[in-house]
Design a protein around this motif. Structure first.
Motif, PDB file in Angstrom:
ATOM      1  N   SER A 167       0.822  -1.210  -0.117  1.00  0.00           N
ATOM      2  CA  SER A 167      -0.029   0.031  -0.046  1.00  0.00           C
ATOM      3  C   SER A 167       0.853   1.388   0.051  1.00  0.00           C
ATOM      4  CB  SER A 167      -0.989  -0.001   1.216  1.00  0.00           C
ATOM      5  OG  SER A 167      -1.801  -0.981   1.129  1.00  0.00           O
ATOM      6  N   LEU A 203       0.711   4.210  -2.974  1.00  0.00           N
ATOM      7  CA  LEU A 203       0.401   5.631  -2.788  1.00  0.00           C
ATOM      8  C   LEU A 203       1.729   6.576  -3.044  1.00  0.00           C
ATOM      9  CD1 LEU A 203      -1.826   7.315  -1.566  1.00  0.00           C
ATOM     10  CD2 LEU A 203      -0.774   6.985   0.889  1.00  0.00           C
ATOM     11  N   CYS A 229       1.018   7.109  -6.747  1.00  0.00           N
ATOM     12  CA  CYS A 229       0.101   7.865  -7.064  1.00  0.00           C
ATOM     13  C   CYS A 229       0.449   9.445  -6.796  1.00  0.00           C
ATOM     14  CB  CYS A 229      -1.229   7.714  -6.208  1.00  0.00           C
ATOM     15  SG  CYS A 229      -1.881   6.191  -6.563  1.00  0.00           S
ATOM     16  N   TYR A 285      -7.566   6.324  -5.962  1.00  0.00           N
ATOM     17  CA  TYR A 285      -6.828   5.188  -4.948  1.00  0.00           C
ATOM     18  C   TYR A 285      -8.156   4.882  -4.124  1.00  0.00           C
ATOM     19  CZ  TYR A 285      -4.092   2.815  -1.477  1.00  0.00           C
ATOM     20  OH  TYR A 285      -3.567   1.987  -0.738  1.00  0.00           O
ATOM     21  N   SER A 324      -9.818   2.259  -1.441  1.00  0.00           N
ATOM     22  CA  SER A 324      -9.514   1.250  -0.400  1.00  0.00           C
ATOM     23  C   SER A 324     -10.604   0.421   0.291  1.00  0.00           C
ATOM     24  CB  SER A 324      -8.505   1.876   0.676  1.00  0.00           C
ATOM     25  OG  SER A 324      -8.243   1.088   2.104  1.00  0.00           O
ATOM     26  N   ILE A 375      -9.516   9.897  -3.454  1.00  0.00           N
ATOM     27  CA  ILE A 375      -9.411   8.554  -2.572  1.00  0.00           C
ATOM     28  C   ILE A 375     -10.916   8.402  -2.529  1.00  0.00           C
ATOM     29  CG2 ILE A 375      -7.118   8.913  -1.978  1.00  0.00           C
ATOM     30  CD1 ILE A 375      -8.218   9.980   0.787  1.00  0.00           C
ATOM     31  N   VAL A 392      -6.110   2.418  -8.222  1.00  0.00           N
ATOM     32  CA  VAL A 392      -5.503   1.540  -7.149  1.00  0.00           C
ATOM     33  C   VAL A 392      -6.753   0.941  -6.569  1.00  0.00           C
ATOM     34  CG1 VAL A 392      -4.156   1.052  -5.256  1.00  0.00           C
ATOM     35  CG2 VAL A 392      -3.451   2.446  -7.090  1.00  0.00           C
ATOM     36  N   ASP A 408      -7.338  -1.778  -3.079  1.00  0.00           N
ATOM     37  CA  ASP A 408      -6.810  -2.035  -1.924  1.00  0.00           C
ATOM     38  C   ASP A 408      -7.591  -2.570  -0.951  1.00  0.00           C
ATOM     39  OD1 ASP A 408      -4.834  -2.595  -0.153  1.00  0.00           O
ATOM     40  OD2 ASP A 408      -4.236  -0.738   0.111  1.00  0.00           O
TER      41      ASP A 408
END
Length: 457
Positions: A107, A111, A114, A125, A127, A151, A173, A175
């Motif tokens: 992770s 990050l 990014c 991103y 998560s 995010i 991304v 995650d």
């Protein structure tokens, strides 16, 4: 359309399905990998019982009309070690699966990527494990400016795909994939069906939107990415973080890469400010090396296009049991036994009453046969309690007849040896014809067999 729920048993290694549970998968031969799962069958048929044809039409392009300039479709991450492993950068529209032990830095690395590219590309991103506040705390610790990074904390795959279709980010991304939930499937997040179908849906959407997709995958107790193997077949690149937990640096390796070599590795150091790339791994692996201890030998291996110098240590002690013990760390156990047999048969060293331990310093896993001669000399050095000269590097593959065979990329190996300040090198005699010794500030010795190499120490 009526939905039918069906209980099936799925192998978590290969994805094979069964109607009832069994101990071993008959396809991949793995034991205790078959798990119960609940899936939804959607049945669509016409009056004759055949599957209805798709309503969409395929749009074809001429191959020559497709723009695929490598410089245009690759995104530089700002981390040269990662670009090396990926084959030159992130390919637009590619799906990349990254796995590793908990706390390896997956992770953190994503990050940082990014943060490096957010001023040039649209980055998202997502998560499923952390809230947006927790992501912000990590970004603050890493010193990442998050003005241009979008995010979200989301686990619904359909919502993520709809957002991808709407905003068309350049890089996204996820995650992690084990937390994602596809509402069309009734099984729980992290199950074989959820992981497989979620990955397929995300990848299909990313291809349509030309979005580069990073997917984080947890690993199981064996170190492989948890979930069916078909998940690794779907993506374009599979990356693994390797390395000893007790060591601060990690190795990033590609086990699959459709757009580059799988032989390249990247080395990173875990610091309080995040992951820092190591551009000179040879210096790091040789740091703190003792020059007066027996049983130590330096060799040079090739990882992709990069030569790396590493130290091989050997320890020989009298056995306390009837059967001597053999242990290896970083090299193949069977290969070690083969080399010990060659030493006993071709060089006359008796080892039936000795425990032999061989270790590759730094936690590297070496499968290249060019380290054979260095392993043999380190064992002999440990037996005779005589240290190998500190300025000597040994390279060569050893055959069953005791002969030293030629290795590849001898020129790049010798240049790396010279660059790091070593003065002497032992190489296969057949490699002497491929180089001009005057080009190197080294004493180069060519050997035909292991007896000649032993006489040099």
């Amino acid at each position: 359309m009526k939905e039918k729920f069906k209980t099936v048993y799925i192998c978590s290694e290969c994805g094979e399905t069964y109607h009832k549970w069994q101990g071993q998968c008959s396809t991949c031969k793995a034991w205790n990998t078959i798990e119960e799962d609940v899936v939804v069958q959607q049945i669509a048929s016409n009056k004759k019982g055949a599957v209805l044809p798709a309503s969409g039409k395929i749009s074809f392009q001429q191959l020559d009309d497709v723009d695929a300039d490598d410089n245009h479709i690759r995104i530089k991450t700002g981390i040269s070690e990662l670009d090396r492993v990926l084959g030159g950068g992130i390919v637009q529209g590619a799906g990349m699966l990254i796995g590793g032990e908990p706390g390896a830095g997956k992770s953190t690395l994503l990050l940082q990527i990014c943060g490096n590219i957010c001023n040039r590309y649209k980055v998202v991103y997502i998560s499923g494990e952390e809230s947006v506040n927790q992501i912000k705390l990590r970004a603050n610790r890493l010193g990442i400016d998050g003005k241009n990074i979008a995010i979200a904390s989301e686990t619904d795959v359909l919502s993520i795909c709809n957002s991808m279709e709407e905003h068309h980010p350049d890089v996204m991304v996820i995650d992690s994939i084990q937390t994602m939930n596809y509402s069309e499937i009734s099984s729980s997040p992290g199950s074989v069906s959820q992981v497989r179908e979620s990955t397929a849906l995300l990848l299909n959407t990313a291809k349509r939107c030309n979005t580069s997709l990073f997917i984080v995958g947890h690993v199981n107790k064996d170190g492989a990415i948890a979930g069916p193997k078909v998940m690794e077949h779907i993506v374009d690149t599979v990356l693994y973080f390797e390395g000893d937990k007790t060591l601060p640096y990690k190795i990033l390796r590609a086990s699959k890469n459709r757009y580059g070599s799988t032989n390249e590795i990247g080395m990173f150091d875990m610091t309080t400010k995040g992951i820092v790339e190591i551009t000179n791994p040879s210096m790091l692996l040789l740091e703190g090396r003792s020059t007066s201890v027996s049983g130590s030998c330096v060799t040079c291996v090739i990882e992709g296009t990069r030569p790396i110098l590493t130290e091989i240590q050997a320890l020989a002690t009298k056995t306390g049991f009837g059967t001597p013990r053999r242990a290896s760390s970083g090299i193949d156990y069977n290969r070690l036994n083969l080399l010990l047999a060659v030493m006993e048969k071709r060089a006359g060293y008796y080892m039936q009453n000795l425990d032999i331990y061989v270790n590759v310093v730094g936690g590297l896993e070496l499968d290249e046969t060019s380290i054979d001669l260095a392993v043999i000399l380190s064992v002999i050095s440990g037996l005779g309690k005589k240290s190998i000269p500190a300025d000597l590097v040994v390279i060569g593959e050893v055959g069953l007849g005791g002969e030293v065979r030629a290795v590849t990329n001898i020129d790049s190996r010798l240049k790396e040896i010279e660059r790091l300040g070593f003065k002497r090198a032992v190489i296969p005699y057949h490699c002497m014809t491929k180089i001009n010794t005057a080009d190197y500030n080294l004493e180069i010795y060519g050997v035909n067999n292991i007896r000649q190499a032993i006489s040099l120490i």
